[in-house]
Write an enzyme that holds these catalytic residues in place. Sequence first.
Site, short mmCIF file in Angstrom:
data_model
loop_
_atom_site.label_atom_id
_atom_site.label_comp_id
_atom_site.label_asym_id
_atom_site.label_seq_id
_atom_site.Cartn_x
_atom_site.Cartn_y
_atom_site.Cartn_z
N PRO A 128 9.80 -4.60 -0.08
CA PRO A 128 10.87 -4.39 0.91
C PRO A 128 10.32 -4.13 2.30
O PRO A 128 9.26 -3.52 2.45
CB PRO A 128 11.62 -3.17 0.36
CG PRO A 128 10.67 -2.49 -0.57
CD PRO A 128 9.78 -3.56 -1.12
N LYS A 185 0.84 -1.19 0.00
CA LYS A 185 0.00 0.00 0.00
C LYS A 185 0.88 1.24 0.00
O LYS A 185 2.07 1.19 0.31
CB LYS A 185 -0.93 0.03 1.22
CG LYS A 185 -0.24 0.01 2.59
CD LYS A 185 0.29 1.34 3.08
CE LYS A 185 0.92 1.25 4.46
NZ LYS A 185 1.63 2.50 4.87
N ASP A 210 -2.55 -0.96 10.44
CA ASP A 210 -3.03 -0.93 9.06
C ASP A 210 -3.47 -2.30 8.55
O ASP A 210 -3.84 -2.43 7.39
CB ASP A 210 -1.97 -0.32 8.13
CG ASP A 210 -0.62 -1.01 8.22
OD1 ASP A 210 -0.48 -1.94 9.02
OD2 ASP A 210 0.30 -0.58 7.48
N SER A 225 0.38 -6.61 5.39
CA SER A 225 -0.33 -7.27 4.30
C SER A 225 -0.19 -8.78 4.42
O SER A 225 -1.16 -9.54 4.25
CB SER A 225 0.21 -6.78 2.96
OG SER A 225 -0.44 -7.42 1.88
N LEU A 237 5.43 0.52 3.21
CA LEU A 237 4.56 -0.04 2.18
C LEU A 237 3.64 -1.13 2.73
O LEU A 237 2.85 -1.71 1.99
CB LEU A 237 5.39 -0.60 1.02
CG LEU A 237 6.30 0.42 0.32
CD1 LEU A 237 7.14 -0.27 -0.75
CD2 LEU A 237 5.49 1.56 -0.29
N GLY A 238 3.76 -1.42 4.03
CA GLY A 238 2.83 -2.34 4.67
C GLY A 238 3.02 -3.80 4.33
O GLY A 238 2.09 -4.60 4.48
N GLY A 239 4.22 -4.19 3.90
CA GLY A 239 4.43 -5.58 3.50
C GLY A 239 4.14 -6.58 4.60
O GLY A 239 3.44 -7.58 4.38
#
Length: 288
Positions: free
Chosen positions: A92, A10, A134, A102, A97-99
Amino acid sequence: MTWVSNSYAKINLGLHVLERLPTGFHRIETGFCFLEWSDRIESRKSESYSLTLSDSDIPDGESNLITRAYRIFEKYAGLKSEYRFHVQKRIPAGAGLGGGSSNAARTLQMLNRMENAGLSNDDLVDLSRTLGSDIAFFIHGHTGIGTGLGQEIEAVDLQPDAWIVTVWPGFESSTAEAYLHCTPNPQPVLNLKTILTEEPLSEWPILLQNDLEQAVIPLHETVGNLKDQMNEFGAVYSSMSGSGSAVFGLFDQDFVALHAYDAFHDLGFRTHITRPGFRPDHGIYLKE
């Protein structure tokens, strides 16, 4: 029998830090949308739980959000079988980016499917509240405005009708440090939903901001430099995502976006491009 699913990254379209709470958390408002950048998760039944990752730099022990999500599901919903998970990591870590979030959301949803547990997305959000703010966004799987601690999601179509070029500078940014050094602003001139739904993209550079940039850029000069380069390459709007360290730019024209992508890639940065109006595939599939 192997189950597979994609776990998408995200970006944050603006982030207002409104209040520092006595608990140490923060009341915020932010816009969430998706990137095509994704990890691939595979799972199948096993004699005992295990987790393997294609990126050996990411811890795979009990601190990993996939393992923590697995343990929470096991504790509160129960498991009839044990499973092993393997993740092909592309997003990364520590990039804003919320990896990890997620991955955790997808783990809960895959377990729900594989176990035929019948839990709703709201049930899964309740299970995830101690894992990360998130994760609720990733469980619901639609763009929207996050408020409160970021866990209350109002569904709004925020996926930009623009090319998104995202660049990771190669280092992690501390979320705790970013919030510690930012200055909350309880009364922004315009609320985020108004900006994102009523103002044209051309006005976003004036109106839309990520309050955490004031804390992160002095600590990581490269983040500010990447924003400047995005603008020089023709981005209509550029920003840091979340607490960093990734930076993204929104581009009206494909050839301008592709030129920016190529330039950052040639400079040695991990770079990704997302198409206008992208819609992620949240399906969980049986692998042949």
